[in-house]
Design a protein around this motif. Structure first.
Motif, PDB file in Angstrom:
ATOM      1  N   ALA A 153      17.916  16.575   9.621  1.00 38.05           N
ATOM      2  CA  ALA A 153      17.390  15.325   9.078  1.00 38.05           C
ATOM      3  C   ALA A 153      15.979  15.090   9.604  1.00 38.05           C
ATOM      4  N   PRO A 154      14.956  15.613   8.919  1.00 46.90           N
ATOM      5  CA  PRO A 154      13.572  15.357   9.337  1.00 46.90           C
ATOM      6  C   PRO A 154      13.272  13.868   9.298  1.00 46.90           C
ATOM      7  N   GLY A 155      12.494  13.392  10.258  1.00 48.09           N
ATOM      8  CA  GLY A 155      12.193  11.974  10.310  1.00 48.09           C
ATOM      9  C   GLY A 155      11.531  11.455   9.054  1.00 48.09           C
ATOM     10  N   SER A 156      10.728  12.305   8.412  1.00 44.40           N
ATOM     11  CA  SER A 156      10.009  11.882   7.199  1.00 44.40           C
ATOM     12  C   SER A 156      10.958  11.515   6.060  1.00 44.40           C
ATOM     13  N   ASP A 157      12.192  12.005   6.098  1.00 44.28           N
ATOM     14  CA  ASP A 157      13.162  11.684   5.046  1.00 44.28           C
ATOM     15  C   ASP A 157      13.596  10.228   5.087  1.00 44.28           C
ATOM     16  N   GLY A 158      13.387   9.553   6.207  1.00 49.60           N
ATOM     17  CA  GLY A 158      13.878   8.189   6.358  1.00 49.60           C
ATOM     18  C   GLY A 158      13.286   7.203   5.377  1.00 49.60           C
ATOM     19  N   ILE A 159      12.096   7.494   4.851  1.00 51.43           N
ATOM     20  CA  ILE A 159      11.445   6.543   3.963  1.00 51.43           C
ATOM     21  C   ILE A 159      12.172   6.394   2.634  1.00 51.43           C
ATOM     22  N   ASN A 160      12.907   7.407   2.210  1.00 54.75           N
ATOM     23  CA  ASN A 160      13.582   7.338   0.913  1.00 54.75           C
ATOM     24  C   ASN A 160      14.630   6.235   0.882  1.00 54.75           C
ATOM     25  N   GLY A 161      15.448   6.165   1.922  1.00 52.95           N
ATOM     26  CA  GLY A 161      16.458   5.114   1.982  1.00 52.95           C
ATOM     27  C   GLY A 161      15.852   3.741   2.161  1.00 52.95           C
ATOM     28  N   VAL A 162      14.764   3.650   2.951  1.00 52.72           N
ATOM     29  CA  VAL A 162      14.092   2.364   3.147  1.00 52.72           C
ATOM     30  C   VAL A 162      13.472   1.890   1.841  1.00 52.72           C
ATOM     31  N   ASN A 163      12.838   2.810   1.111  1.00 56.73           N
ATOM     32  CA  ASN A 163      12.270   2.474  -0.197  1.00 56.73           C
ATOM     33  C   ASN A 163      13.343   1.934  -1.136  1.00 56.73           C
ATOM     34  N   LEU A 164      14.505   2.578  -1.127  1.00 54.56           N
ATOM     35  CA  LEU A 164      15.597   2.166  -1.999  1.00 54.56           C
ATOM     36  C   LEU A 164      16.131   0.795  -1.602  1.00 54.56           C
ATOM     37  N   ALA A 165      16.342   0.582  -0.294  1.00 58.84           N
ATOM     38  CA  ALA A 165      16.818  -0.716   0.182  1.00 58.84           C
ATOM     39  C   ALA A 165      15.805  -1.813  -0.129  1.00 58.84           C
ATOM     40  N   MET A 178       4.268   5.578   9.843  1.00 59.53           N
ATOM     41  CA  MET A 178       4.921   6.436  10.836  1.00 59.53           C
ATOM     42  C   MET A 178       4.928   7.888  10.366  1.00 59.53           C
ATOM     43  N   ASN A 179       5.246   8.097   9.092  1.00 56.97           N
ATOM     44  CA  ASN A 179       5.268   9.460   8.546  1.00 56.97           C
ATOM     45  C   ASN A 179       3.878  10.082   8.551  1.00 56.97           C
ATOM     46  N   GLU A 180       2.855   9.272   8.239  1.00 53.71           N
ATOM     47  CA  GLU A 180       1.486   9.781   8.252  1.00 53.71           C
ATOM     48  C   GLU A 180       1.073  10.170   9.664  1.00 53.71           C
ATOM     49  N   CYS A 181       1.531   9.392  10.642  1.00 50.81           N
ATOM     50  CA  CYS A 181       1.246   9.725  12.044  1.00 50.81           C
ATOM     51  C   CYS A 181       1.931  11.039  12.424  1.00 50.81           C
ATOM     52  N   ALA A 182       3.182  11.205  11.983  1.00 56.63           N
ATOM     53  CA  ALA A 182       3.912  12.440  12.281  1.00 56.63           C
ATOM     54  C   ALA A 182       3.226  13.649  11.666  1.00 56.63           C
ATOM     55  N   ALA A 183       2.680  13.477  10.464  1.00 60.63           N
ATOM     56  CA  ALA A 183       1.991  14.584   9.792  1.00 60.63           C
ATOM     57  C   ALA A 183       0.742  15.017  10.564  1.00 60.63           C
ATOM     58  N   LYS A 184       0.146  14.077  11.282  1.00 59.87           N
ATOM     59  CA  LYS A 184      -1.026  14.399  12.097  1.00 59.87           C
ATOM     60  C   LYS A 184      -0.653  15.091  13.410  1.00 59.87           C
ATOM     61  N   HIS A 185       0.628  15.045  13.757  1.00 59.69           N
ATOM     62  CA  HIS A 185       1.094  15.644  15.013  1.00 59.69           C
ATOM     63  C   HIS A 185       2.280  16.581  14.729  1.00 59.69           C
ATOM     64  N   PRO A 186       2.037  17.646  13.966  1.00 58.35           N
ATOM     65  CA  PRO A 186       3.133  18.534  13.574  1.00 58.35           C
ATOM     66  C   PRO A 186       3.769  19.280  14.741  1.00 58.35           C
ATOM     67  N   ASP A 187       3.107  19.280  15.889  1.00 58.56           N
ATOM     68  CA  ASP A 187       3.651  19.955  17.064  1.00 58.56           C
ATOM     69  C   ASP A 187       4.693  19.110  17.790  1.00 58.56           C
ATOM     70  N   VAL A 188       4.842  17.850  17.388  1.00 53.82           N
ATOM     71  CA  VAL A 188       5.812  16.952  18.017  1.00 53.82           C
ATOM     72  C   VAL A 188       7.040  16.835  17.110  1.00 53.82           C
ATOM     73  N   ALA A 189       8.227  17.048  17.658  1.00 52.93           N
ATOM     74  CA  ALA A 189       9.452  16.984  16.863  1.00 52.93           C
ATOM     75  C   ALA A 189       9.734  15.546  16.453  1.00 52.93           C
ATOM     76  N   PHE A 190      10.111  15.355  15.177  1.00 50.08           N
ATOM     77  CA  PHE A 190      10.322  14.029  14.598  1.00 50.08           C
ATOM     78  C   PHE A 190      11.565  14.089  13.716  1.00 50.08           C
ATOM     79  N   GLY A 191      12.636  13.443  14.162  1.00 53.59           N
ATOM     80  CA  GLY A 191      13.884  13.465  13.410  1.00 53.59           C
ATOM     81  C   GLY A 191      14.457  12.068  13.257  1.00 53.59           C
ATOM     82  N   ILE A 192      15.526  11.958  12.480  1.00 53.37           N
ATOM     83  CA  ILE A 192      16.201  10.677  12.281  1.00 53.37           C
ATOM     84  C   ILE A 192      17.701  10.887  12.398  1.00 53.37           C
TER      85      ILE A 192
END
Length: 397
Positions: free
Chosen positions: A346-358, A120-134
């Motif tokens: 809260a940028p959407g890309s930040d969400g992976i940190n908590g998921v990685n930890l869980a 999901m984060n890689e997809c967001a990086a390919k579309h920087p013009d689209v807002a992505f938050g969490i």
């Protein structure tokens, strides 16, 4: 005034509350509802449940309703969507939105397993013009913002250890029986770590950094008729040698919420996510260790002393934000990011940190050993699929 039209996908408890926030018709029953954010409005609603459709058309007759979320995304009636759906659907919906130019605010957690969140984060990086938050609404808590600022400034030195006891999630069995997908590996992806505690996992790593090693003991169905984790004890290690602990459960009706951060030059204590006390040492612990005599130690620690008098200064501050205010603050910030390019809380890309930890916490518990971060994505998914297969209610991933 320009406004962002939000489309809500999933009108359960959370989605229903958001609809109330965005229309001024109330949030959760019995709880105060914040005002609708000035740059936000409700553009459309979507759910597959006929009962939810009936309720929405009665309560919000002027708001378009969709049975298919893709139809809503492509309708031209919304500028952004919020994914208030079961956890496994967050990444699927977000990726579709990103690829179709639709701004997307993902509910927590970002996903169930880090492999899909990374995609999901890689997809967001390919579309920087689209807002992505969490929806990390706890990041709007000014108390935690100030604590992060203090820690990041370095004025108290490096973190030596941190610990968070967050047991204020009491849930009876009736809670878990609300929906078939709750408290299942295939439907929800876990228990307390993916449902109740993601906000604290996010804040912990947001303030204290991402650990590089995790060892965990999880209990599954502890005092509850469920098969996922609902009692968790975690020990972490960080690249600088600091340690941490995280304890959470859903079977403590009294509950505790206490965060402590020990640093070279002081300590921060937070109670109930409302009151913070900052102890600033007048001399660093290293200097105290090198120079303090036993006579001075006895004076400081004696019952006649004021408990550290002359050793440190004390600052106390509180957070007074209401529960719903934090959610609407994220919505308003996301809207202003779309309209005025304001930085995201809260940028959407930040969400992976908590998921990685869980994921690391559960993997450590399943394997019975310490694991390293970032988590082995394929191994975690393999072990998760074993749990889903044993459960036998949902397809594996």
């Amino acid at each position: 005034m320009k406004k962002v039209r939000y489309g809500l996908i999933g009108i359960g408890a959370q989605g229903g509350a958001y609809a109330g926030f965005l229309t001024g018709k109330g949030g959760f029953p019995g709880m105060p509802s914040p005002d609708c954010p000035p740059h936000c409005e409700l553009g459309a609603l979507c759910d597959i449940d006929p009962a939810k459709e009936k309720m929405c058309k009665e309560k919000y007759p002027e708001v378009p309703f969709f049975k298919d979320w893709k139809d809503m995304v492509n309708s031209g009636l919304v500028d952004a969507v919020i994914t208030t759906v079961p956890h496994y659907l967050h990444t699927e919906i977000a990726i579709y939105c990103l690829e179709h130019g639709m701004n997307v605010l993902v509910e927590k957690p970002a996903g169930v397993y880090s492999k899909e969140v990374r995609l999901m984060n890689e997809c967001a990086a390919k579309h920087p013009d689209v807002a992505f938050g969490i929806m990390f609404n706890q990041r709007t808590n000014k108390l935690y913002q100030k604590i992060k600022e203090i820690v990041a400034s370095g004025e108290l030195g490096e973190i030596r250890r941190s610990n968070w006891i967050i047991n204020s999630w009491w849930r009876p069995d009736s809670y878990y029986r609300q929906s078939d997908w709750r408290a299942t590996w295939g439907g929800e992806g876990g228990g307390v770590l993916v449902n109740q505690a993601p906000h604290q996992l996010d804040l912990w790593q947001w303030i204290c950094g991402v650990p590089n090693k995790v060892y965990a003991k999880c209990l599954y169905g502890c005092h509850r008729d469920i098969i996922v984790e609902n009692d968790v004890t975690v020990i972490t290690e960080y690249p600088n040698g600091a340690t941490g602990s995280f304890i959470t459960c859903t079977h403590d009706p009294n509950g505790t919420d206490r965060l402590e951060i020990d640093l070279d030059n002081g300590k921060i204590v937070v109670d109930g996510s409302k009151t913070a006390t900052v102890y600033r040492l007048k001399k660093s612990e290293d200097e105290l260790n090198a120079t303090m005599s036993m006579m001075e130690l006895a004076r400081i620690t004696s019952g006649n002393s004021a408990g550290g008098e002359g050793l440190y200064t004390v600052e106390t501050f509180e957070n007074t934000d209401g529960w719903g205010v934090q959610h609407t603050t994220v919505m308003e910030n996301f809207a202003l990011h779309i309209l005025e390019n304001k930085p995201l809380l809260a940028p959407g890309s930040d969400g992976i940190n908590g998921v990685n930890l869980a994921n690391a916490i559960l993997l450590s518990s399943w394997l019975g050993k310490e694991v390293e971060l970032p988590v082995d994505e394929d191994l975690y998914l393999e072990e998760l699929n074993k749990k889903i297969a044993e459960e036998g209610k949902f397809p594996t991933r």
